[in-house]
Design a protein around this motif. Structure first.
Motif, PDB file in Angstrom:
ATOM      1  N   HIS A  27       0.833  -1.207   0.000  1.00 59.18           N
ATOM      2  CA  HIS A  27       0.000   0.000   0.000  1.00 59.18           C
ATOM      3  C   HIS A  27       0.865   1.253   0.000  1.00 59.18           C
ATOM      4  O   HIS A  27       2.098   1.182  -0.009  1.00 59.18           O
ATOM      5  CB  HIS A  27      -0.904  -0.001   1.237  1.00 59.18           C
ATOM      6  CG  HIS A  27      -0.119   0.004   2.512  1.00 59.18           C
ATOM      7  ND1 HIS A  27       0.400   1.157   3.072  1.00 59.18           N
ATOM      8  CD2 HIS A  27       0.276  -0.998   3.339  1.00 59.18           C
ATOM      9  CE1 HIS A  27       1.054   0.872   4.174  1.00 59.18           C
ATOM     10  NE2 HIS A  27       1.010  -0.439   4.356  1.00 59.18           N
ATOM     11  N   GLY A  28       0.201   2.414   0.039  1.00 59.08           N
ATOM     12  CA  GLY A  28       0.907   3.692   0.015  1.00 59.08           C
ATOM     13  C   GLY A  28       0.875   4.424   1.341  1.00 59.08           C
ATOM     14  O   GLY A  28       0.578   3.860   2.400  1.00 59.08           O
ATOM     15  N   VAL A  29       1.183   5.712   1.285  1.00 60.36           N
ATOM     16  CA  VAL A  29       1.343   6.553   2.476  1.00 60.36           C
ATOM     17  C   VAL A  29       0.003   6.775   3.179  1.00 60.36           C
ATOM     18  O   VAL A  29      -1.036   6.987   2.533  1.00 60.36           O
ATOM     19  CB  VAL A  29       1.976   7.900   2.066  1.00 60.36           C
ATOM     20  CG1 VAL A  29       1.868   8.922   3.180  1.00 60.36           C
ATOM     21  CG2 VAL A  29       3.438   7.696   1.675  1.00 60.36           C
ATOM     22  N   ALA A  30       0.061   6.735   4.524  1.00 64.52           N
ATOM     23  CA  ALA A  30      -1.109   6.982   5.379  1.00 64.52           C
ATOM     24  C   ALA A  30      -2.249   6.024   5.076  1.00 64.52           C
ATOM     25  O   ALA A  30      -3.420   6.404   5.064  1.00 64.52           O
ATOM     26  CB  ALA A  30      -1.569   8.435   5.266  1.00 64.52           C
ATOM     27  N   MET A  31      -1.886   4.776   4.807  1.00 58.20           N
ATOM     28  CA  MET A  31      -2.854   3.694   4.615  1.00 58.20           C
ATOM     29  C   MET A  31      -2.325   2.488   5.366  1.00 58.20           C
ATOM     30  O   MET A  31      -1.234   2.509   5.925  1.00 58.20           O
ATOM     31  CB  MET A  31      -3.005   3.332   3.137  1.00 58.20           C
ATOM     32  CG  MET A  31      -3.356   4.454   2.215  1.00 58.20           C
ATOM     33  SD  MET A  31      -3.361   3.884   0.486  1.00 58.20           S
ATOM     34  CE  MET A  31      -2.892   5.390  -0.345  1.00 58.20           C
ATOM     35  N   ASN A  32      -3.100   1.407   5.340  1.00 58.06           N
ATOM     36  CA  ASN A  32      -2.604   0.129   5.814  1.00 58.06           C
ATOM     37  C   ASN A  32      -3.059  -0.965   4.851  1.00 58.06           C
ATOM     38  O   ASN A  32      -3.604  -0.668   3.782  1.00 58.06           O
ATOM     39  CB  ASN A  32      -3.030  -0.140   7.268  1.00 58.06           C
ATOM     40  CG  ASN A  32      -4.540  -0.167   7.449  1.00 58.06           C
ATOM     41  OD1 ASN A  32      -5.279  -0.608   6.572  1.00 58.06           O
ATOM     42  ND2 ASN A  32      -5.005   0.296   8.597  1.00 58.06           N
ATOM     43  N   GLY A  33      -2.830  -2.196   5.234  1.00 54.76           N
ATOM     44  CA  GLY A  33      -3.117  -3.290   4.315  1.00 54.76           C
ATOM     45  C   GLY A  33      -4.566  -3.418   3.922  1.00 54.76           C
ATOM     46  O   GLY A  33      -4.878  -4.109   2.930  1.00 54.76           O
ATOM     47  N   SER A  34      -5.476  -2.763   4.662  1.00 58.46           N
ATOM     48  CA  SER A  34      -6.895  -2.877   4.310  1.00 58.46           C
ATOM     49  C   SER A  34      -7.204  -2.257   2.944  1.00 58.46           C
ATOM     50  O   SER A  34      -8.296  -2.482   2.407  1.00 58.46           O
ATOM     51  CB  SER A  34      -7.771  -2.236   5.388  1.00 58.46           C
ATOM     52  OG  SER A  34      -7.603  -0.829   5.404  1.00 58.46           O
ATOM     53  N   LEU A  35      -6.280  -1.480   2.386  1.00 57.07           N
ATOM     54  CA  LEU A  35      -6.466  -0.997   1.014  1.00 57.07           C
ATOM     55  C   LEU A  35      -6.810  -2.148   0.078  1.00 57.07           C
ATOM     56  O   LEU A  35      -7.565  -1.982  -0.880  1.00 57.07           O
ATOM     57  CB  LEU A  35      -5.193  -0.298   0.531  1.00 57.07           C
ATOM     58  CG  LEU A  35      -5.148   0.070  -0.951  1.00 57.07           C
ATOM     59  CD1 LEU A  35      -6.108   1.226  -1.242  1.00 57.07           C
ATOM     60  CD2 LEU A  35      -3.739   0.422  -1.403  1.00 57.07           C
ATOM     61  N   TRP A  36      -6.266  -3.338   0.364  1.00 52.92           N
ATOM     62  CA  TRP A  36      -6.387  -4.473  -0.551  1.00 52.92           C
ATOM     63  C   TRP A  36      -7.543  -5.412  -0.223  1.00 52.92           C
ATOM     64  O   TRP A  36      -7.664  -6.473  -0.843  1.00 52.92           O
ATOM     65  CB  TRP A  36      -5.073  -5.254  -0.542  1.00 52.92           C
ATOM     66  CG  TRP A  36      -3.924  -4.468  -1.068  1.00 52.92           C
ATOM     67  CD1 TRP A  36      -2.917  -3.879  -0.354  1.00 52.92           C
ATOM     68  CD2 TRP A  36      -3.657  -4.170  -2.438  1.00 52.92           C
ATOM     69  NE1 TRP A  36      -2.039  -3.232  -1.198  1.00 52.92           N
ATOM     70  CE2 TRP A  36      -2.480  -3.396  -2.479  1.00 52.92           C
ATOM     71  CE3 TRP A  36      -4.302  -4.489  -3.639  1.00 52.92           C
ATOM     72  CZ2 TRP A  36      -1.924  -2.929  -3.673  1.00 52.92           C
ATOM     73  CZ3 TRP A  36      -3.764  -4.020  -4.835  1.00 52.92           C
ATOM     74  CH2 TRP A  36      -2.594  -3.254  -4.840  1.00 52.92           C
ATOM     75  N   ARG A  37      -8.403  -5.034   0.723  1.00 52.37           N
ATOM     76  CA  ARG A  37      -9.420  -5.961   1.213  1.00 52.37           C
ATOM     77  C   ARG A  37     -10.307  -6.490   0.090  1.00 52.37           C
ATOM     78  O   ARG A  37     -10.632  -7.690   0.051  1.00 52.37           O
ATOM     79  CB  ARG A  37     -10.257  -5.283   2.309  1.00 52.37           C
ATOM     80  CG  ARG A  37     -11.068  -4.081   1.809  1.00 52.37           C
ATOM     81  CD  ARG A  37     -11.543  -3.158   2.927  1.00 52.37           C
ATOM     82  NE  ARG A  37     -12.371  -2.075   2.389  1.00 52.37           N
ATOM     83  CZ  ARG A  37     -11.864  -0.995   1.774  1.00 52.37           C
ATOM     84  NH1 ARG A  37     -10.570  -0.855   1.631  1.00 52.37           N
ATOM     85  NH2 ARG A  37     -12.676  -0.070   1.298  1.00 52.37           N
ATOM     86  N   ASN A  38     -10.719  -5.616  -0.830  1.00 49.92           N
ATOM     87  CA  ASN A  38     -11.628  -6.041  -1.895  1.00 49.92           C
ATOM     88  C   ASN A  38     -10.903  -6.785  -3.018  1.00 49.92           C
ATOM     89  O   ASN A  38     -11.489  -7.651  -3.661  1.00 49.92           O
ATOM     90  CB  ASN A  38     -12.375  -4.822  -2.456  1.00 49.92           C
ATOM     91  CG  ASN A  38     -13.272  -4.174  -1.413  1.00 49.92           C
ATOM     92  OD1 ASN A  38     -13.905  -4.862  -0.620  1.00 49.92           O
ATOM     93  ND2 ASN A  38     -13.314  -2.852  -1.396  1.00 49.92           N
ATOM     94  N   VAL A  39      -9.633  -6.442  -3.231  1.00 49.36           N
ATOM     95  CA  VAL A  39      -8.853  -7.162  -4.246  1.00 49.36           C
ATOM     96  C   VAL A  39      -8.562  -8.580  -3.768  1.00 49.36           C
ATOM     97  O   VAL A  39      -8.676  -9.544  -4.534  1.00 49.36           O
ATOM     98  CB  VAL A  39      -7.547  -6.409  -4.564  1.00 49.36           C
ATOM     99  CG1 VAL A  39      -6.677  -7.221  -5.521  1.00 49.36           C
ATOM    100  CG2 VAL A  39      -7.856  -5.040  -5.164  1.00 49.36           C
ATOM    101  N   VAL A  40      -8.186  -8.724  -2.495  1.00 46.32           N
ATOM    102  CA  VAL A  40      -7.943 -10.058  -1.944  1.00 46.32           C
ATOM    103  C   VAL A  40      -9.200 -10.911  -2.062  1.00 46.32           C
ATOM    104  O   VAL A  40      -9.142 -12.087  -2.463  1.00 46.32           O
ATOM    105  CB  VAL A  40      -7.476  -9.958  -0.478  1.00 46.32           C
ATOM    106  CG1 VAL A  40      -7.462 -11.332   0.193  1.00 46.32           C
ATOM    107  CG2 VAL A  40      -6.086  -9.327  -0.413  1.00 46.32           C
ATOM    108  N   ALA A  41     -10.349 -10.330  -1.751  1.00 42.37           N
ATOM    109  CA  ALA A  41     -11.611 -11.066  -1.889  1.00 42.37           C
ATOM    110  C   ALA A  41     -11.858 -11.436  -3.351  1.00 42.37           C
ATOM    111  O   ALA A  41     -12.327 -12.543  -3.647  1.00 42.37           O
ATOM    112  CB  ALA A  41     -12.771 -10.231  -1.353  1.00 42.37           C
ATOM    113  N   GLY A  42     -11.512 -10.531  -4.263  1.00 41.66           N
ATOM    114  CA  GLY A  42     -11.706 -10.806  -5.684  1.00 41.66           C
ATOM    115  C   GLY A  42     -10.775 -11.871  -6.237  1.00 41.66           C
ATOM    116  O   GLY A  42     -11.123 -12.596  -7.167  1.00 41.66           O
ATOM    117  N   LEU A  43      -9.581 -11.967  -5.661  1.00 42.35           N
ATOM    118  CA  LEU A  43      -8.642 -13.003  -6.103  1.00 42.35           C
ATOM    119  C   LEU A  43      -9.122 -14.386  -5.692  1.00 42.35           C
ATOM    120  O   LEU A  43      -8.901 -15.366  -6.404  1.00 42.35           O
ATOM    121  CB  LEU A  43      -7.251 -12.739  -5.526  1.00 42.35           C
ATOM    122  CG  LEU A  43      -6.487 -11.567  -6.127  1.00 42.35           C
ATOM    123  CD1 LEU A  43      -5.191 -11.323  -5.357  1.00 42.35           C
ATOM    124  CD2 LEU A  43      -6.177 -11.804  -7.605  1.00 42.35           C
TER     125      LEU A  43
END
Length: 278
Positions: A27-43
């Motif tokens: 992820h990028g600045v001022a974020m955490n891993g939850s940025l990817w929550r929907n992509v992980v679900a989509g994978l």
């Protein structure tokens, strides 16, 4: 949430487990891993998704006082993370933060089997665009980061172009953003970590050399860029695809920089089409 102790401190991460291809998502600045929550679900369950929270402001555990949290230092930390978890033939996916490109330039990419670069910092666009320049200005002023993020408690301000309005075309859910910003609201040590990162951008010549070094990455690469990006120029995506010897380019419509927020399923589909079947 699992954690691993690295040279800079404790890094938390999520790991879906399984025997499928390993996908590490950054992820990028001022974020955490939850940025990817929907992509992980989509994978879906066929892939082992490993999602660290990097020390870029959204992390909950401050780093050690002597930690190297420059852009290059955090890139080295990513390499160390892959080694600590003994991950091999990784598909490394980056969004917004482009520092992982330095792993190729530094010759520390042997654990990376495939590279996925979605709309992110590249060439000399560090810090990126109007939001990045504003963050850099705030970091240079004593107390500037504290004030900048305190203002983001006012939810309407989050949709302004100088803050997060140009990062995603659709508003990120407020509970997600609250979780991203909470460490910066509550911890002076976390703000110190972020300040070290923001002010730790290398000279322009070094940044351009990182991009040029991508010519040496001889494994498959996928460049996915937001067609309407206002922070990371779409031309940068095309240039990166030209530099990488084995690159495919996908441009995604109806999205700004944070494709994982605006078009997560399209991004997941593009990654699945790029990866070998599990």
């Amino acid at each position: 949430m699992t954690e691993v102790t690295l040279s800079a401190g404790v890094v938390e991460y999520e790991d879906t487990g399984g025997a499928g291809p390993v996908v590490v998502l950054l992820h990028g600045v001022a974020m955490n891993g939850s940025l990817w929550r929907n992509v992980v679900a989509g994978l879906g369950p066929g892939y082992r998704c490993v999602v660290p929270t990097l020390p870029l402001g959204g992390h909950r555990r401050p780093m050690r006082p002597d930690a190297d949290l420059t852009v290059l230092g955090v890139a080295h930390l990513v390499g160390e993370f892959l080694e600590a978890l003994d991950l091999h033939d990784v598909t490394l996916v980056m969004s917004d933060w482009g520092g992982a490109q330095a792993l190729v330039a530094e010759g520390r990419d042997r654990r990376i089997g495939r590279l996925v670069i979605t709309s992110c910092e590249a060439f000399d666009n560090f810090p990126p665009g109007l939001p990045g320049r504003n963050l850099y200005t705030a970091a240079k002023v004593p107390g500037g980061l504290r004030l900048a993020f305190a203002l983001l408690k006012l939810r309407p301000l989050r949709r302004l172009p100088p803050t997060w309005g140009w990062m995603s075309k659709r508003p990120v859910p407020h509970d997600v953003m609250d979780d991203w910003f909470r460490p910066l609201w509550t911890s002076a040590a976390i703000r110190k970590d972020l300040r070290a990162y923001v002010l730790g951008v290398p000279p322009r010549d070094e940044l351009l050399a990182w991009a040029e070094a991508l010519r040496t990455f001889d494994r498959p690469a996928l460049v996915v860029w937001a067609a309407e990006d206002k922070v990371m120029p779409p031309a940068h995506g095309r240039r990166l695809a030209d530099l990488l010897p084995r690159a495919e380019l996908v441009e995604i419509a109806d999205s700004y920089t944070l494709i994982p927020e605006d078009q997560p399923q399209r991004l997941a589909d593009a990654v699945k089409a790029f990866l070998p079947l599990p």
